[in-house]
Every structure is written in C-alpha cells, then in structure tokens.
Motif scaffolding. Structure first.
Motif, mmCIF file in Angstrom:
data_model
loop_
_atom_site.group_PDB
_atom_site.id
_atom_site.type_symbol
_atom_site.label_atom_id
_atom_site.label_comp_id
_atom_site.label_asym_id
_atom_site.label_seq_id
_atom_site.Cartn_x
_atom_site.Cartn_y
_atom_site.Cartn_z
ATOM 1 N N ARG A 89 0.796 -1.153 -0.175
ATOM 2 C CA ARG A 89 -0.059 -0.083 0.062
ATOM 3 C C ARG A 89 0.929 1.373 0.096
ATOM 4 O O ARG A 89 1.811 1.397 0.875
ATOM 5 C CB ARG A 89 -1.017 0.126 1.397
ATOM 6 N N ARG A 90 0.527 2.347 -0.888
ATOM 7 C CA ARG A 90 1.202 3.218 -1.000
ATOM 8 C C ARG A 90 0.430 4.623 -0.732
ATOM 9 O O ARG A 90 -0.716 4.756 -0.883
ATOM 10 C CB ARG A 90 1.969 3.497 -2.378
ATOM 11 N N ALA A 91 1.237 5.634 -0.274
ATOM 12 C CA ALA A 91 0.637 6.852 0.034
ATOM 13 C C ALA A 91 0.037 7.705 -1.146
ATOM 14 O O ALA A 91 0.525 7.292 -2.436
ATOM 15 C CB ALA A 91 1.504 7.876 1.058
ATOM 16 N N GLY A 92 -1.078 8.407 -0.986
ATOM 17 C CA GLY A 92 -1.447 9.373 -1.982
ATOM 18 C C GLY A 92 -2.944 8.917 -2.251
ATOM 19 O O GLY A 92 -3.512 8.545 -1.433
ATOM 20 N N ARG A 93 -3.295 9.166 -3.248
ATOM 21 C CA ARG A 93 -4.780 8.566 -4.059
ATOM 22 C C ARG A 93 -4.645 7.575 -5.089
ATOM 23 O O ARG A 93 -4.804 7.948 -6.261
ATOM 24 C CB ARG A 93 -5.326 9.968 -4.435
ATOM 25 N N PRO A 94 -4.449 6.339 -4.343
ATOM 26 C CA PRO A 94 -4.220 5.445 -5.550
ATOM 27 C C PRO A 94 -5.380 5.124 -6.389
ATOM 28 O O PRO A 94 -5.421 4.563 -7.505
ATOM 29 C CB PRO A 94 -4.151 4.015 -4.370
ATOM 30 N N LYS A 95 -6.675 5.393 -5.939
ATOM 31 C CA LYS A 95 -7.929 5.067 -6.964
ATOM 32 C C LYS A 95 -7.774 6.109 -8.106
ATOM 33 O O LYS A 95 -8.170 5.960 -9.253
ATOM 34 C CB LYS A 95 -9.090 5.322 -6.032
ATOM 35 N N LEU A 96 -6.998 6.914 -8.045
ATOM 36 C CA LEU A 96 -6.844 8.207 -8.969
ATOM 37 C C LEU A 96 -5.461 7.982 -9.879
ATOM 38 O O LEU A 96 -5.326 8.573 -10.812
ATOM 39 C CB LEU A 96 -6.924 9.462 -8.609
ATOM 40 N N GLY A 97 -4.885 6.840 -9.095
ATOM 41 C CA GLY A 97 -3.712 6.736 -9.752
ATOM 42 C C GLY A 97 -2.329 7.702 -9.241
ATOM 43 O O GLY A 97 -1.345 7.799 -10.134
ATOM 44 N N VAL A 98 -2.785 8.383 -8.359
ATOM 45 C CA VAL A 98 -1.842 9.250 -7.558
ATOM 46 C C VAL A 98 -0.938 8.663 -6.552
ATOM 47 O O VAL A 98 -1.465 8.112 -5.632
ATOM 48 C CB VAL A 98 -2.446 10.427 -7.107
ATOM 49 N N VAL A 99 0.414 8.841 -6.701
ATOM 50 C CA VAL A 99 1.345 8.423 -5.528
ATOM 51 C C VAL A 99 2.082 9.491 -4.985
ATOM 52 O O VAL A 99 2.661 10.342 -5.692
ATOM 53 C CB VAL A 99 2.064 7.222 -6.197
ATOM 54 N N SER A 100 2.126 9.545 -3.939
ATOM 55 C CA SER A 100 3.033 10.589 -3.184
ATOM 56 C C SER A 100 4.419 10.331 -3.233
ATOM 57 O O SER A 100 4.951 9.318 -3.203
ATOM 58 C CB SER A 100 2.322 10.892 -1.802
ATOM 59 N N GLY A 101 5.208 11.423 -3.283
ATOM 60 C CA GLY A 101 6.638 11.077 -3.107
ATOM 61 C C GLY A 101 7.256 12.447 -2.712
ATOM 62 O O GLY A 101 6.690 13.399 -2.156
ATOM 63 N N GLU A 102 8.616 12.209 -2.808
ATOM 64 C CA GLU A 102 9.335 13.372 -1.920
ATOM 65 C C GLU A 102 10.103 14.140 -3.135
ATOM 66 O O GLU A 102 10.861 13.604 -3.813
ATOM 67 C CB GLU A 102 10.483 12.962 -0.991
ATOM 68 N N ALA A 120 1.389 23.807 -7.111
ATOM 69 C CA ALA A 120 2.664 23.102 -7.215
ATOM 70 C C ALA A 120 2.435 21.628 -7.984
ATOM 71 O O ALA A 120 3.066 21.291 -8.861
ATOM 72 C CB ALA A 120 3.488 22.911 -6.006
ATOM 73 N N SER A 121 1.576 20.729 -7.484
ATOM 74 C CA SER A 121 1.498 19.432 -7.892
ATOM 75 C C SER A 121 0.894 19.335 -9.299
ATOM 76 O O SER A 121 1.495 18.697 -10.186
ATOM 77 C CB SER A 121 0.413 18.620 -7.011
ATOM 78 N N VAL A 122 -0.056 20.252 -9.839
ATOM 79 C CA VAL A 122 -0.370 20.441 -11.055
ATOM 80 C C VAL A 122 0.621 20.935 -12.056
ATOM 81 O O VAL A 122 0.846 20.219 -13.161
ATOM 82 C CB VAL A 122 -1.799 21.337 -11.285
ATOM 83 N N THR A 123 1.387 21.785 -11.651
ATOM 84 C CA THR A 123 2.622 22.467 -12.614
ATOM 85 C C THR A 123 3.691 21.408 -12.573
ATOM 86 O O THR A 123 4.192 21.296 -13.828
ATOM 87 C CB THR A 123 2.959 23.578 -11.771
ATOM 88 N N LEU A 124 3.670 20.658 -11.692
ATOM 89 C CA LEU A 124 4.971 19.601 -11.684
ATOM 90 C C LEU A 124 4.493 18.552 -12.799
ATOM 91 O O LEU A 124 5.244 18.144 -13.698
ATOM 92 C CB LEU A 124 5.267 18.974 -10.418
ATOM 93 N N ARG A 125 3.024 18.284 -12.643
ATOM 94 C CA ARG A 125 2.875 17.099 -13.429
ATOM 95 C C ARG A 125 2.762 17.571 -15.148
ATOM 96 O O ARG A 125 3.294 16.793 -15.781
ATOM 97 C CB ARG A 125 1.418 16.596 -13.206
ATOM 98 N N LYS A 126 2.510 18.959 -15.150
ATOM 99 C CA LYS A 126 2.536 19.275 -16.565
ATOM 100 C C LYS A 126 3.954 19.276 -17.129
ATOM 101 O O LYS A 126 4.138 19.214 -18.053
ATOM 102 C CB LYS A 126 2.024 20.669 -16.635
ATOM 103 N N ALA A 131 8.144 17.261 -20.674
ATOM 104 C CA ALA A 131 9.650 16.691 -20.970
ATOM 105 C C ALA A 131 9.720 15.498 -21.395
ATOM 106 O O ALA A 131 10.421 14.912 -22.250
ATOM 107 C CB ALA A 131 10.135 16.536 -19.220
ATOM 108 N N ARG A 132 8.558 14.846 -20.921
ATOM 109 C CA ARG A 132 8.348 13.205 -21.335
ATOM 110 C C ARG A 132 8.047 13.231 -23.189
ATOM 111 O O ARG A 132 8.549 12.531 -23.746
ATOM 112 C CB ARG A 132 7.371 12.535 -20.701
ATOM 113 N N ARG A 133 6.856 14.084 -23.381
ATOM 114 C CA ARG A 133 6.644 14.233 -24.755
ATOM 115 C C ARG A 133 8.025 14.846 -25.544
ATOM 116 O O ARG A 133 8.356 14.059 -26.797
ATOM 117 C CB ARG A 133 5.612 15.232 -25.054
#
Length: 203
Positions: A89-102, A120-126, A131-133
């Motif tokens: 089990r991992r922290a975050g919101r697993p049902k949404l596929g979100v996993v917390s980290g440092e 911050a979270s939304v901006t980091l994901r974007k 970068a992946r694209r």
C-alpha cells in the motif's frame, strides 16, 4: 534471420540491386520474391527491416510456402496475476493513480510553483509530461536517423554525396539532405524518405 527477430507484425522491404521488389510482412515479401527470381538474383537480394533500416539474413532457397505459414515467435504463458492484497500500500490517492513522493527544491522554486495556476502538484505534472513528450520526440528522431544510416551504409556507400548526405542527416537539415540524394536511384531515395519520416524536427 539476424537478431532473432521472428515477429510477424514487422514490415520489411526487399531490394534487388537498386530496385525495390517487395514490401510488407516478411512472409508476404518472401513469397513474392521466391518464385519470381532466378538463383543468381536471389543471391543478390537484400531485405531490410523497416523499423531499423538494418539488413536481415534470410535464406529463401528451397523454402516451401507452408514453412512460412508455420513461422512466428514462440509464445509463453503470462506471469501469474498478483493479488491486490499482495501489493504494498502506498500513500497518495491510489484510486486516481496518484502516488505521493518527496521532492526537494529551493525556496524560490517552491514560490514559483505555488504561484502557478493549479498549484505545485499540477504544475509539476505538466512539466514532467512536457519533458516526456519532448524526450519521446527526440528518441523517435534518433531512431529514424539511425535507420536511414544503416540502410544508406548498406545500399548507398558508393553513391555520390554519400558522406555529405550522412552529415546533413545528423545535422537535421531536411532540405539540403534530400537535395544531396536527388540523383540517387528512385527506389533507394523513396525508401530513405520513408525511413526518415521522423528524422527531421519541424523548424
């Protein structure tokens, strides 16, 4: 066949000298050239993997059609499915596929992130997605360049402007590259165009 590649879903192209004689799935290519070429021509036949531009080594002499029907990769059983309660089990919101980290950033970085729409979270994901694209596009361009290089080395090493064409290929100079190969055999030139479809970034 080299590299142990027996995939039935890979496209190949066959050349006899500078003339393209068949293209498509390997079985299709082999059956098209097997009965149409004499013994000497078969020895001159070169077949290329359309993904990598690399020549493959296939002996078609004496092969029957039903042998190609039976060709293909070996299949194996899928690994056993891991039960949900065996997964950590991992922290975050697993049902949404979100996993917390440092994430460790300087104060100015946090201030900038927090000031962005969505936080911050939304901006980091974007930023990560962008970068992946960009990385994926670079990888596609590199693979396309390498495929063209392999084919050109095998088929066009003695052609005029060969070395200059390679330099322009890796320089990403689309117009000058195709200008440098304009006198090459049409089938060779057309196949190179196919291989380099992702080689040149739009400018």
């Amino acid at each position: 066949m080299s590299d142990g590649d027996t995939s039935l879903n890979v496209s190949y192209t066959a050349f006899l000298g500078t003339r393209m004689v068949a293209t498509g799935l390997l079985r299709h290519v082999m059956l098209n050239v097997k009965d149409s070429l004499d013994e000497n021509e078969r020895l001159q036949l070169l077949i290329f993997d359309d993904r990598t531009g690399k020549q493959i080594d296939v002996d078609i002499r004496g092969m029957a059609e039903d042998e190609w029907d039976q060709s293909g990769g070996q299949t194996g059983s899928l690994p056993d499915t891991v039960l949900n309660d065996e997964l950590p089990r991992r922290a975050g919101r697993p049902k949404l596929g979100v996993v917390s980290g440092e994430v460790t950033l300087l104060p100015r970085h946090w201030e900038w992130l927090k000031s962005q729409p969505g936080g911050a979270s939304v901006t980091l994901r974007k930023l990560i997605d962008e970068a992946r694209r960009a990385g994926a596009e670079q990888n596609k361009a590199r693979a396309s360049q390498e495929a063209a290089y392999h084919f050109m080395t095998a088929m066009a090493g003695n052609f005029p402007q060969y070395e200059e064409a390679l330099r322009l290929l890796y320089a990403g100079d689309n117009d000058r590259f195709f200008h440098s190969i304009r006198e090459w055999a049409p089938d060779i030139r057309n196949y190179i165009q196919k291989l380099t479809v992702d080689a040149f970034s739009e400018r």
